[in-house]
Design a protein around this motif. Structure first.
Motif, short mmCIF file in Angstrom:
data_model
loop_
_atom_site.label_atom_id
_atom_site.label_comp_id
_atom_site.label_asym_id
_atom_site.label_seq_id
_atom_site.Cartn_x
_atom_site.Cartn_y
_atom_site.Cartn_z
N PHE A 1 0.82 -1.20 0.00
CA PHE A 1 0.00 0.00 0.00
C PHE A 1 0.86 1.26 0.00
O PHE A 1 0.51 2.25 -0.64
CB PHE A 1 -0.98 0.02 1.18
CG PHE A 1 -1.85 1.25 1.17
CD1 PHE A 1 -2.81 1.41 0.19
CD2 PHE A 1 -1.68 2.24 2.12
CE1 PHE A 1 -3.61 2.55 0.15
CE2 PHE A 1 -2.47 3.39 2.08
CZ PHE A 1 -3.43 3.54 1.10
N ALA A 2 1.96 1.24 0.71
CA ALA A 2 2.86 2.39 0.71
C ALA A 2 3.35 2.68 -0.71
O ALA A 2 3.36 3.84 -1.16
CB ALA A 2 4.03 2.15 1.65
N LEU A 3 3.72 1.63 -1.44
CA LEU A 3 4.18 1.82 -2.82
C LEU A 3 3.04 2.24 -3.73
O LEU A 3 3.20 3.15 -4.56
CB LEU A 3 4.84 0.54 -3.33
CG LEU A 3 6.17 0.17 -2.67
CD1 LEU A 3 6.60 -1.23 -3.07
CD2 LEU A 3 7.25 1.19 -3.01
N TYR A 4 1.90 1.60 -3.60
CA TYR A 4 0.73 1.91 -4.43
C TYR A 4 0.29 3.35 -4.23
O TYR A 4 0.09 4.10 -5.19
CB TYR A 4 -0.39 0.93 -4.08
CG TYR A 4 -1.72 1.26 -4.71
CD1 TYR A 4 -1.96 1.00 -6.06
CD2 TYR A 4 -2.75 1.81 -3.95
CE1 TYR A 4 -3.17 1.30 -6.64
CE2 TYR A 4 -3.97 2.10 -4.53
CZ TYR A 4 -4.19 1.85 -5.87
OH TYR A 4 -5.39 2.15 -6.44
N SER A 5 0.12 3.76 -2.99
CA SER A 5 -0.37 5.11 -2.71
C SER A 5 0.66 6.17 -3.11
O SER A 5 0.28 7.25 -3.57
CB SER A 5 -0.77 5.24 -1.24
OG SER A 5 0.32 4.97 -0.38
N THR A 6 1.94 5.85 -2.96
CA THR A 6 2.98 6.78 -3.39
C THR A 6 2.96 6.93 -4.90
O THR A 6 3.09 8.04 -5.43
CB THR A 6 4.36 6.30 -2.91
OG1 THR A 6 4.34 6.24 -1.48
CG2 THR A 6 5.47 7.24 -3.35
N SER A 7 2.76 5.83 -5.61
CA SER A 7 2.66 5.88 -7.06
C SER A 7 1.48 6.73 -7.50
O SER A 7 1.58 7.53 -8.43
CB SER A 7 2.54 4.46 -7.63
OG SER A 7 2.41 4.50 -9.02
N LEU B 1 16.97 7.01 -3.87
CA LEU B 1 15.63 6.44 -3.69
C LEU B 1 15.25 5.60 -4.91
O LEU B 1 14.75 4.48 -4.78
CB LEU B 1 14.61 7.56 -3.46
CG LEU B 1 13.15 7.13 -3.35
CD1 LEU B 1 12.95 6.15 -2.19
CD2 LEU B 1 12.26 8.36 -3.19
N LYS B 2 15.48 6.14 -6.11
CA LYS B 2 15.18 5.41 -7.34
C LYS B 2 15.95 4.10 -7.38
O LYS B 2 15.39 3.05 -7.71
CB LYS B 2 15.53 6.26 -8.56
CG LYS B 2 15.32 5.52 -9.89
CD LYS B 2 15.99 6.22 -11.05
CE LYS B 2 17.48 6.22 -10.99
NZ LYS B 2 18.18 4.99 -11.32
N ASP B 3 17.23 4.13 -7.01
CA ASP B 3 18.04 2.91 -7.01
C ASP B 3 17.49 1.87 -6.03
O ASP B 3 17.46 0.68 -6.34
CB ASP B 3 19.50 3.24 -6.67
CG ASP B 3 20.21 4.01 -7.78
OD1 ASP B 3 19.70 4.04 -8.93
OD2 ASP B 3 21.28 4.59 -7.49
N ASP B 4 17.04 2.34 -4.86
CA ASP B 4 16.45 1.42 -3.88
C ASP B 4 15.16 0.79 -4.40
O ASP B 4 14.93 -0.41 -4.24
CB ASP B 4 16.16 2.14 -2.55
CG ASP B 4 17.42 2.48 -1.77
OD1 ASP B 4 18.50 1.93 -2.08
OD2 ASP B 4 17.31 3.30 -0.83
N VAL B 5 14.33 1.60 -5.05
CA VAL B 5 13.07 1.09 -5.59
C VAL B 5 13.34 0.10 -6.73
O VAL B 5 12.69 -0.95 -6.82
CB VAL B 5 12.16 2.24 -6.05
CG1 VAL B 5 10.94 1.73 -6.80
CG2 VAL B 5 11.73 3.09 -4.86
N ILE B 6 14.32 0.39 -7.57
CA ILE B 6 14.68 -0.53 -8.66
C ILE B 6 15.22 -1.84 -8.09
O ILE B 6 14.88 -2.92 -8.58
CB ILE B 6 15.68 0.11 -9.63
CG1 ILE B 6 14.96 1.19 -10.46
CG2 ILE B 6 16.33 -0.92 -10.54
CD1 ILE B 6 15.88 2.03 -11.33
N ALA B 7 16.02 -1.77 -7.05
CA ALA B 7 16.53 -3.00 -6.42
C ALA B 7 15.38 -3.83 -5.87
O ALA B 7 15.36 -5.06 -6.01
CB ALA B 7 17.52 -2.65 -5.30
N LEU B 8 14.39 -3.17 -5.28
CA LEU B 8 13.21 -3.87 -4.77
C LEU B 8 12.44 -4.51 -5.93
O LEU B 8 12.05 -5.68 -5.86
CB LEU B 8 12.32 -2.90 -4.00
CG LEU B 8 10.99 -3.45 -3.49
CD1 LEU B 8 11.21 -4.56 -2.49
CD2 LEU B 8 10.17 -2.31 -2.88
#
Length: 149
Positions: A18-24, A134-141
């Motif tokens: 939900f954190a990722l969805y709502s942030t998107s 932040l982008k690098d962390d999200v891509i790693a995820l």
């Protein structure tokens, strides 16, 4: 009957999804007025970003880059073509392959969109290096999730 005891692990605010969805959703809302100024939707913008990186690619190429099904891109690409931003042509080598090329109008949009990253950074109140981390962390995820499939 009393309500079932709530499990903290299942609280909405404790969910990474939900954190990722709502942030998107919020990020897309920040992009909306920028994209309206050049007449694109967010999915169209993503497709144009890929084309601005390298013109003359196939539907399969763009599908792979956007992690989506080629069939779901067809309506979006037809609309970009109808708006005069791209051309879609069958490959002479293999007519099953559709090649995409930017028009002069499609290339001109890139100049207008060049200001968007700075606008997003300003809206987020973060430095370029913070956003890249932040982008690098999200891509790693994302990569870990892709490998888990």
């Amino acid at each position: 009957m009393s309500p079932a005891k709530s499990c903290a692990a299942l609280h909405l605010d404790n969910q990474l999804c939900f954190a990722l969805y709502s942030t998107s959703l919020m990020l897309t809302k920040v992009y909306k007025p920028l994209l309206q100024s050049i007449g694109l939707t967010y999915p169209q913008y993503l497709a144009m970003l890929v084309l601005w990186e390298g013109d003359g690619i196939t539907v399969g190429d763009i599908s792979a880059r956007l992690l989506t099904d080629p069939g779901s891109l067809t309506p979006l690409l037809k609309r970009l073509e109808a708006e005069g931003l791209i051309t879609r042509t069958r490959s002479s080598a293999d007519e099953r392959v559709v090649e995409l090329r930017l028009t002069a109008q499609g290339r001109a949009l890139q100049k207008q969109a060049e200001a968007f990253p700075a606008c997003i950074a300003e809206a987020l109140g973060q430095s370029g290096s913070e956003l890249m981390a932040l982008k690098d962390d999200v891509i790693a995820l994302r990569d870990k999730l892709q490998n888990a499939l």
